[in-house]
Design a protein around this motif. Structure first.
Motif, PDB file in Angstrom:
ATOM      1  N   ARG A 176       0.833  -1.191   0.000  1.00 43.86           N
ATOM      2  CA  ARG A 176       0.000   0.000   0.000  1.00 43.86           C
ATOM      3  C   ARG A 176       0.871   1.246   0.000  1.00 43.86           C
ATOM      4  O   ARG A 176       1.998   1.217   0.495  1.00 43.86           O
ATOM      5  N   GLN A 220      -7.490   9.160  -2.912  1.00 44.86           N
ATOM      6  CA  GLN A 220      -7.937   8.071  -2.053  1.00 44.86           C
ATOM      7  C   GLN A 220      -7.705   6.745  -2.765  1.00 44.86           C
ATOM      8  O   GLN A 220      -8.036   6.591  -3.937  1.00 44.86           O
ATOM      9  N   TYR A 221      -7.156   5.772  -2.029  1.00 42.26           N
ATOM     10  CA  TYR A 221      -6.715   4.523  -2.637  1.00 42.26           C
ATOM     11  C   TYR A 221      -7.642   3.349  -2.357  1.00 42.26           C
ATOM     12  O   TYR A 221      -7.469   2.277  -2.936  1.00 42.26           O
ATOM     13  N   TYR A 222      -8.625   3.529  -1.471  1.00 37.13           N
ATOM     14  CA  TYR A 222      -9.520   2.435  -1.118  1.00 37.13           C
ATOM     15  C   TYR A 222     -10.939   2.739  -1.587  1.00 37.13           C
ATOM     16  O   TYR A 222     -11.399   3.882  -1.540  1.00 37.13           O
ATOM     17  N   ASP A 223     -11.643   1.695  -2.027  1.00 35.55           N
ATOM     18  CA  ASP A 223     -13.008   1.851  -2.521  1.00 35.55           C
ATOM     19  C   ASP A 223     -14.018   1.927  -1.387  1.00 35.55           C
ATOM     20  O   ASP A 223     -15.051   2.582  -1.512  1.00 35.55           O
ATOM     21  N   PHE A 246     -14.672   1.288   3.199  1.00 35.16           N
ATOM     22  CA  PHE A 246     -14.127   1.176   4.550  1.00 35.16           C
ATOM     23  C   PHE A 246     -15.140   0.433   5.415  1.00 35.16           C
ATOM     24  O   PHE A 246     -16.323   0.770   5.409  1.00 35.16           O
ATOM     25  N   ARG A 254     -11.496 -10.617  -2.818  1.00 32.83           N
ATOM     26  CA  ARG A 254     -12.006  -9.252  -2.749  1.00 32.83           C
ATOM     27  C   ARG A 254     -12.367  -8.743  -4.140  1.00 32.83           C
ATOM     28  O   ARG A 254     -11.578  -8.837  -5.072  1.00 32.83           O
ATOM     29  N   LYS A 265     -11.433  -2.885  -3.253  1.00 36.15           N
ATOM     30  CA  LYS A 265     -10.327  -2.650  -2.336  1.00 36.15           C
ATOM     31  C   LYS A 265     -10.898  -1.974  -1.091  1.00 36.15           C
ATOM     32  O   LYS A 265     -11.253  -0.802  -1.120  1.00 36.15           O
ATOM     33  N   PHE A 266     -10.999  -2.745  -0.007  1.00 36.06           N
ATOM     34  CA  PHE A 266     -11.570  -2.179   1.211  1.00 36.06           C
ATOM     35  C   PHE A 266     -10.602  -2.307   2.374  1.00 36.06           C
ATOM     36  O   PHE A 266      -9.669  -3.108   2.359  1.00 36.06           O
ATOM     37  N   CYS A 267     -10.864  -1.505   3.391  1.00 32.09           N
ATOM     38  CA  CYS A 267      -9.984  -1.396   4.549  1.00 32.09           C
ATOM     39  C   CYS A 267     -10.838  -1.463   5.813  1.00 32.09           C
ATOM     40  O   CYS A 267     -11.884  -0.813   5.893  1.00 32.09           O
ATOM     41  N   SER A 301      -6.014  -8.321   6.953  1.00 31.77           N
ATOM     42  CA  SER A 301      -5.396  -7.157   6.331  1.00 31.77           C
ATOM     43  C   SER A 301      -5.147  -6.123   7.412  1.00 31.77           C
ATOM     44  O   SER A 301      -5.693  -6.202   8.509  1.00 31.77           O
ATOM     45  N   LEU A 314      -5.703   5.719   4.929  1.00 34.02           N
ATOM     46  CA  LEU A 314      -4.874   4.544   4.686  1.00 34.02           C
ATOM     47  C   LEU A 314      -4.695   3.744   5.970  1.00 34.02           C
ATOM     48  O   LEU A 314      -4.719   4.304   7.072  1.00 34.02           O
TER      49      LEU A 314
END
Length: 289
Positions: free
Chosen positions: A9, A36-39, A41, A147, A150-152, A182, A261
């Motif tokens: 990441r 923003q890098y994640y689709d 949360f 996945r 892309k989720f966090c 993750s 992030l």
């Protein structure tokens, strides 16, 4: 244990909100769009069994597992975004197995009753329900569990997945699913990162805390206050209410231009002194039985 399917990441850069640079209040420049890098949360705040006098080394069993899915409403093709919204919620109480009787302290703290956990599924079944919830929302593929977005995972502090879920997987003797393996965005740390570049005088209530706002004092209610959001809604230490309020903090951080992030590393193989073999809890390893 190594993580499965971990991708490298981007490292967050030290961010200077426009309000810190130009000396204006945040309300004059919001919203701010940033890369923003994640689709999506997944905000989580689990509740666990506890006894008065114990700490995070205790073999807590999860008794409430809530999740709010938060996704972008305005992210462009080049990744710029500022507007997040809650799109769905999951909540399940969980029946503990090692110590199935809740302490009075636990019920008073969380508001969760013995009747609620007694009538609830055990943790492995709750994981199945949560997985179906993620499939329904297009986050993972049914069957393969891969996945699709892309989720966090996000939580207030590192404890929910790093400690509570890892402990529970051991006690229940289930492998942590790949969609849980993750790193996590610790929202409290991200709020502190945001506050660190603001003039102290611009932070509401900062002067009332001796020595300034510290990580220890920055609970969810305080995070809402320093971000000039409405007061905590619901019951503190209710998992679903905590989760909803943490989601509000996350949404506000995005509106203020923070790049969201992961900042906390999860170790599915983490072990505690009370862990024996095959899910056994060793009484001799407990600091408070």
């Amino acid at each position: 244990m190594r993580y499965q399917n971990r991708s490298r990441r981007p490292r967050p850069k030290k961010q200077l909100p426009i309000s810190a640079v130009n000396g204006v209040s945040p309300s004059q420049v919001l919203p701010l769009r940033s890369k923003q890098y994640y689709d999506a949360f997944l905000v989580v705040d689990v509740e666990g069994t506890c006894k008065l006098g114990t700490d995070f080394n205790y073999p807590n069993e999860i008794i409430e597992f809530p999740v709010c899915i938060v996704e972008w409403r305005d992210r462009s093709e080049d990744g710029l975004g500022s507007v997040l919204e809650v799109v769905d919620e999951f909540r399940s109480f969980v029946k503990p197995t090692w110590r199935p009787t809740l302490s009075n302290f636990c019920t008073q703290l969380t508001g969760i009753t013995q009747e609620q956990v007694d009538s609830s599924p055990h943790f492995p079944e709750v994981l199945e329900h949560l997985e179906a919830f993620l499939v329904k929302n297009g986050l993972i593929e049914q069957g393969t569990r891969q996945r699709l977005k892309k989720f966090c995972w996000c939580s207030d502090g590192p404890f929910d997945i790093r400690d509570f879920v890892v402990k529970q997987c051991y006690i229940s003797q289930v492998q942590m699913p790949p969609w849980l393996q993750s790193d996590v965005l610790d929202v409290r740390s991200t709020v502190l990162q945001y506050l660190s570049v603001l003039p102290p005088a611009s932070i509401p209530q900062l002067t009332t805390t001796q020595g300034g706002i510290t990580r220890r004092s920055l609970n969810i209610a305080t995070q809402l206050k320093v971000l000039e959001l409405p007061e905590f809604q619901g019951r503190q230490h209710s998992g679903i209410d905590d989760t909803r309020n943490v989601a509000k903090v996350l949404i506000e951080l995005a509106r203020r231009g923070m790049c969201l992030l992961p900042n906390t590393t999860i170790h599915p193989g983490k072990r505690w002194a009370w862990m024996g073999r095959d899910g056994e809890v060793l009484e001799a390893g407990l600091t408070c039985a």
